[in-house]
Design an enzyme around this catalytic site. Structure first.
Site, PDB file in Angstrom:
ATOM      1  N   VAL A   4       0.863  -1.184   0.000  1.00 30.66           N
ATOM      2  CA  VAL A   4       0.000   0.000   0.000  1.00 30.66           C
ATOM      3  C   VAL A   4       0.900   1.235   0.000  1.00 30.66           C
ATOM      4  O   VAL A   4       1.643   1.469   0.951  1.00 30.66           O
ATOM      5  CB  VAL A   4      -0.941   0.000   1.217  1.00 30.66           C
ATOM      6  CG1 VAL A   4      -1.826   1.245   1.202  1.00 30.66           C
ATOM      7  CG2 VAL A   4      -1.794  -1.261   1.227  1.00 30.66           C
ATOM      8  N   ASP A   5       0.835   2.008  -1.063  1.00 31.78           N
ATOM      9  CA  ASP A   5       1.718   3.163  -1.238  1.00 31.78           C
ATOM     10  C   ASP A   5       0.877   4.357  -1.664  1.00 31.78           C
ATOM     11  O   ASP A   5       0.508   4.497  -2.834  1.00 31.78           O
ATOM     12  CB  ASP A   5       2.787   2.855  -2.282  1.00 31.78           C
ATOM     13  CG  ASP A   5       3.838   3.959  -2.372  1.00 31.78           C
ATOM     14  OD1 ASP A   5       3.719   4.954  -1.632  1.00 31.78           O
ATOM     15  OD2 ASP A   5       4.779   3.816  -3.173  1.00 31.78           O
ATOM     16  N   SER A   6       0.576   5.228  -0.706  1.00 29.82           N
ATOM     17  CA  SER A   6      -0.233   6.407  -1.025  1.00 29.82           C
ATOM     18  C   SER A   6       0.559   7.444  -1.805  1.00 29.82           C
ATOM     19  O   SER A   6      -0.009   8.427  -2.275  1.00 29.82           O
ATOM     20  CB  SER A   6      -0.776   7.028   0.266  1.00 29.82           C
ATOM     21  OG  SER A   6       0.288   7.430   1.116  1.00 29.82           O
ATOM     22  N   GLY A   7       1.868   7.244  -1.944  1.00 36.63           N
ATOM     23  CA  GLY A   7       2.676   8.176  -2.729  1.00 36.63           C
ATOM     24  C   GLY A   7       2.784   7.799  -4.187  1.00 36.63           C
ATOM     25  O   GLY A   7       3.348   8.562  -4.972  1.00 36.63           O
TER      26      GLY A   7
END
EC number: 3.4.23.-
Length: 444
Positions: free
Chosen positions: A229-232
């Site tokens: 999970v990578d919100s960037g």
């Protein structure tokens, strides 16, 4: 009331240890007590280090009653003259014989016995020292061993300091040399960096812990994947090997190929416009950008998180998506490739023999220093290692399955539009029956 003083004298001409009994009263201040001790022993108050219950007494204005001293108590008195050995009458009488000795071998700036007693009387200080110098903590009960280790540490620091000063003096020989002044500036900067590092390890040690990435276990087309999970990340990304394993490589639209540019560059093979992904109990449509050069199988990006208004709750260690809480994977369940990448990262030397990761900032104990050095040497040539690691998910199931089925059967299914791995999976599911395997592929 009467108290007893156990006097330990570290001066060369003093007795090793003696006992002194004094008549005192609870209202007597520490300053008055020091004067009484000076009258009895001729030891100057500045050389007197008083300890009560293992604690060094600093405040001369406090009374014995405030410190909790009662009748019959024993106090420790350590004698060490901070001003030198020329103030006491005994030292003055022995000056002709010992004048050369202090000049040739000055007393140490710090007394090991004073430091040892301070550590024994302060549990917090003992715990802090245990993190940086466990060898000193292990020697606290042995005064001679502690003094030897402490002296070795001071000698090492003194040699390093003298070497730096020597370098600065050599560079200062020509104050107009620009290169020499630049080297002096770099030496001073390195000293400030090490001082800042030491302060951080002492006052903010949690910043040197290893931070694990946020992974979820999801399913794409029935294939379980550990997704980062990578919100960037702007888009949801999948590796080509994972797309093959999920059976959606045939849906890749290669018109969307290109080059992704960010910290580095990566080759974009194309885009899968719609595929079903299972996150917890939810089945959600999702689009994937198939990209090479990533060491993770799948990466849930901001497009997916914003579309379903997902929330990363670090307090609960869960991903909240459409009201459903999905727990993140624990450190033991994180893909091995991620942990291996941390182990392979280059390190820099830290205080007390520790090593610190250049990217993660994690501190490794001195015992792991020998294991970190070999990992650092192959680092310059290890850049393609993530691609090799990422290729293992597809190569592992393919290797044992290839000898099980005739090559012509696999080629027949590949001619129908399936990938080689999907053909092998279909043959495995149907027990090697080519017709049934072809029907499974058509159902896809």
């Amino acid at each position: 009331m009467r108290i007893t003083l156990s006097i330990t004298n570290s001066e060369p001409q003093g007795d090793d240890q003696e006992l002194l009994s004094l008549e005192v009263y609870p209202e007597m201040t520490i300053e008055t007590l020091r004067s009484s001790i000076q009258a009895e022993t001729t030891h100057h108050p500045s050389a007197q280090h008083l300890y009560h219950n293992g604690q060094l007494v600093h405040d001369n204005a406090k009374t014995l009653g405030e410190l909790g001293v009662t009748d019959g108590d024993m106090l420790a008195l350590h004698i060490r003259d901070m001003r030198g050995s020329t103030t006491t009458p005994a030292a003055a009488r022995a000056a002709p014989q010992s004048a050369a000795r202090p000049a040739a071998r000055p007393p140490p700036a710090q007394d090991p016995e004073v430091i040892r007693l301070q550590i024994l009387g302060d549990p917090n200080l003992r715990g802090e020292l245990g993190r940086s110098r466990p060898d000193l903590v292990a020697a606290l009960e042995d005064p001679q061993r502690f003094a030897r280790l402490f002296a070795d540490s001071l000698d090492r620091e003194r040699r390093e300091r003298n070497e730096r000063q020597r370098q600065i003096q050599l560079l200062n020989a020509d104050p107009f040399d620009i290169d020499a002044q630049a080297r002096i500036e770099e030496i001073i900067r390195q000293e400030r960096v090490m001082e800042n590092l030491q302060n951080a390890m002492e006052h903010n040690p949690e910043v040197f812990g290893t931070v694990h990435m946020l992974y979820l276990e999801v399913e794409v087309n029935g294939y379980k994947v550990k997704a980062l999970v990578d919100s960037g990340a702007q888009a949801t990304i999948m590796s080509p090997q994972c797309a093959e394993a999920c059976g959606i490589m045939r849906l890749v639209d290669k018109r969307f190929s290109g080059i992704a540019r960010g910290v580095g560059t990566a080759n974009i093979i194309g885009r899968v416009h719609s595929a079903q992904i299972k996150i917890g109990p939810l089945f959600l449509p999702c689009s994937f950008t198939v990209m090479e050069g990533k060491q993770v199988e799948m990466l849930l990006g901001l497009d997916m998180l914003k579309r379903y208004q997902a929330s990363i709750d670090l307090a609960k260690d869960k991903l909240i998506i459409q009201g459903v809480e999905v727990p993140f994977l624990g450190p033991a369940d994180i893909p091995v490739e991620t942990e291996e990448a941390v182990e392979r990262e280059p390190t820099v030397p830290g205080p007390a023999g520790t090593t610190i990761g250049q990217r993660s900032g994690a501190v490794h104990a001195p015992s792991g220093q020998s294991g970190a050095a070999p990992a650092q040497r192959p680092q310059p040539g290890a850049t393609p290692a993530p691609a090799a690691v990422a290729a293992t998910p597809s190569s592992q199931p393919r290797a044992p399955a290839a000898p099980s089925f005739p090559r012509e059967h696999i080629d027949q299914l590949v001619a129908l539009g399936a990938s080689e791995q999907r053909a092998i999976q279909a043959l495995e599911a149907t027990g090697g029956n080519v017709e049934y395997a072809a029907s499974l592929i058509f159902q896809d």
